[in-house]
Each structure stands twice: as structure tokens, then as C-alpha cells.
Write a protein that holds these residues in place. Structure first.
Motif, mmCIF file in Angstrom:
data_model
loop_
_atom_site.group_PDB
_atom_site.id
_atom_site.type_symbol
_atom_site.label_atom_id
_atom_site.label_comp_id
_atom_site.label_asym_id
_atom_site.label_seq_id
_atom_site.Cartn_x
_atom_site.Cartn_y
_atom_site.Cartn_z
ATOM 1 N N UNK A 66 -42.287 -31.976 7.335
ATOM 2 C CA UNK A 66 -42.529 -31.948 8.871
ATOM 3 C C UNK A 66 -44.066 -32.692 8.838
ATOM 4 N N UNK A 67 -44.153 -33.511 9.945
ATOM 5 C CA UNK A 67 -45.211 -34.198 10.297
ATOM 6 C C UNK A 67 -45.679 -33.606 11.808
ATOM 7 N N UNK A 68 -47.308 -33.493 11.608
ATOM 8 C CA UNK A 68 -47.720 -33.394 12.868
ATOM 9 C C UNK A 68 -48.922 -34.512 13.048
ATOM 10 N N UNK A 69 -48.819 -34.694 14.452
ATOM 11 C CA UNK A 69 -49.916 -35.846 14.982
ATOM 12 C C UNK A 69 -51.230 -35.199 15.624
ATOM 13 N N UNK A 70 -52.502 -35.682 15.152
ATOM 14 C CA UNK A 70 -53.589 -34.971 15.634
ATOM 15 C C UNK A 70 -54.480 -36.273 16.322
ATOM 16 N N UNK A 71 -55.151 -35.987 17.194
ATOM 17 C CA UNK A 71 -56.283 -36.894 17.875
ATOM 18 C C UNK A 71 -57.512 -36.571 17.090
ATOM 19 N N UNK A 72 -58.155 -37.470 16.385
ATOM 20 C CA UNK A 72 -59.557 -37.193 16.050
ATOM 21 C C UNK A 72 -60.611 -37.510 17.273
ATOM 22 N N UNK A 73 -61.061 -36.353 17.865
ATOM 23 C CA UNK A 73 -61.789 -36.295 19.147
ATOM 24 C C UNK A 73 -63.232 -36.824 18.886
ATOM 25 N N UNK A 74 -63.873 -36.263 17.607
ATOM 26 C CA UNK A 74 -65.213 -36.485 17.568
ATOM 27 C C UNK A 74 -65.619 -36.132 16.035
ATOM 28 N N UNK A 75 -66.403 -36.957 15.492
ATOM 29 C CA UNK A 75 -67.099 -36.536 14.335
ATOM 30 C C UNK A 75 -68.438 -36.837 14.556
ATOM 31 N N UNK A 76 -69.292 -35.882 14.412
ATOM 32 C CA UNK A 76 -70.627 -35.937 14.679
ATOM 33 C C UNK A 76 -71.448 -35.518 13.419
ATOM 34 N N UNK A 77 -71.862 -36.542 12.817
ATOM 35 C CA UNK A 77 -72.914 -36.349 11.476
ATOM 36 C C UNK A 77 -73.822 -35.543 11.753
ATOM 37 N N UNK A 78 -74.871 -35.689 12.732
ATOM 38 C CA UNK A 78 -75.779 -34.926 12.949
ATOM 39 C C UNK A 78 -75.848 -33.564 13.043
ATOM 40 N N UNK A 79 -74.820 -33.123 13.969
ATOM 41 C CA UNK A 79 -74.356 -31.530 13.992
ATOM 42 C C UNK A 79 -73.341 -31.330 12.822
ATOM 43 N N UNK A 80 -72.623 -32.274 12.178
ATOM 44 C CA UNK A 80 -71.904 -31.806 11.166
ATOM 45 C C UNK A 80 -70.665 -31.069 11.803
ATOM 46 N N UNK A 81 -70.051 -31.825 12.746
ATOM 47 C CA UNK A 81 -69.115 -31.269 13.488
ATOM 48 C C UNK A 81 -67.984 -32.090 13.793
#
Length: 150
Positions: A66-81
Motif C-alpha cells: 500500500x502507498x500513501x501520498x503526503x504533501x510536505x508542508x513545512x520544514x522549519x530548522x529554527x523551530x525544529x518543526x
């Protein structure tokens, strides 16, 4: 602007929150979480058997194919989020999904926070069980990884 009162009942989404202490520096936890490509190797080995990136989309393949598709919304290095959204392939089907990971400093150790918002809220118990098992697997993967793993 004043918004009118909603008519009828307002369906709210379920919000599932897990926090876990990990015996690793928060920067190492963040390094694993923010590395969106090799989830099958670094974050959830065994649960995810393959990961493919195409632009801002991430595709996970599970042991049953089974495969799911995700959208990477944000990678915030300063907030580590890291924020992401499942947009296709969820089982059971979701009307809406948004989740985030955050790595926080707790001295020598780190705290990983995983928040998942979903609709319909009726499937929250199923999703809570899955994420509860998954965060324990994430902890094990990060704590078991060699210090210089990347």
C-alpha cells in the motif's frame, strides 16, 4: 469582520497529540525527522519499506504494498518543526489530515511532539493507536541509531 454563528452542529476535527522523551540530543532527533527521504531507513524502518520524494510530495510504501501520498508542508530548522499532510491513500479514508513533528530541547535528551489533526473525528481511536505505536518505534529507531548516522 463579524462571522455569523454556525447553523446546526459544528463538526470539529480530532487532534491527537503524543509526546515522548528520547535519549538523544534534540539536534539528532531533528536530523532524523527533517530527513524526509529515507523514512524507511531512519524514522520508521520496518513500518515503512520504501519512500520516494517527488518535489514537495512524499510517497510511503508499506509492507503490504500500500502507498500513501503526503504533501510536505513545512520544514522549519529554527523551530525544529516538520509539517505534512496525507493527501491520498489513507486507510481508512480521511477527509482531512495534517500533522507535525517538533523536536524540543530537554537538556541532554530531547522531546518529540507529534500532533495529528484529522476528519472525520470518528476514526480518531484507530489513528491514535497507530500513532501511539509509531512514536514508540520512532523512539527506538532514533535511540538505536549510531551517533554519526548522517
Amino acid at each position: 469582520m463579524i462571522c455569523p454563528e454556525p447553523k446546526g452542529t459544528l463538526d470539529t476535527m480530532a487532534s491527537i497529540r503524543h509526546e515522548i522523551m528520547i535519549d538523544a540530543p534534540p539536534q539528532r532527533i531533528w536530523d532524523v525527522v527533517r530527513d524526509v527521504g529515507p523514512v524507511h531507513e531512519r524514522l520508521l524502518p520496518g513500518r515503512v519499506v520504501g519512500t520516494r520524494i517527488d518535489g514537495v510530495e512524499r510517497f510511503h510504501t508499506f509492507p503490504d504494498g500500500h502507498v500513501i501520498r503526503e504533501l510536505i508542508v513545512s520544514i522549519d530548522d529554527q523551530a525544529r518543526r516538520l509539517a505534512y499532510s496525507v493527501v491520498d491513500g489513507a486507510r481508512p479514508a480521511l477527509d482531512y489530515h495534517h500533522a507535525s513533528f517538533e523536536a524540543r530541547d530537554e537538556g541532554e535528551r530531547g522531546r518529540l511532539i507529534w500532533i495529528t489533526d484529522i476528519l472525520p473525528d470518528t476514526i480518531a481511536p484507530q489513528i491514535r493507536i497507530r500513532t501511539e505505536f509509531a512514536i514508540a518505534e520512532i523512539k527506538k529507531a532514533i535511540e538505536g541509531a549510531p551517533t554519526g548516522d548522517r
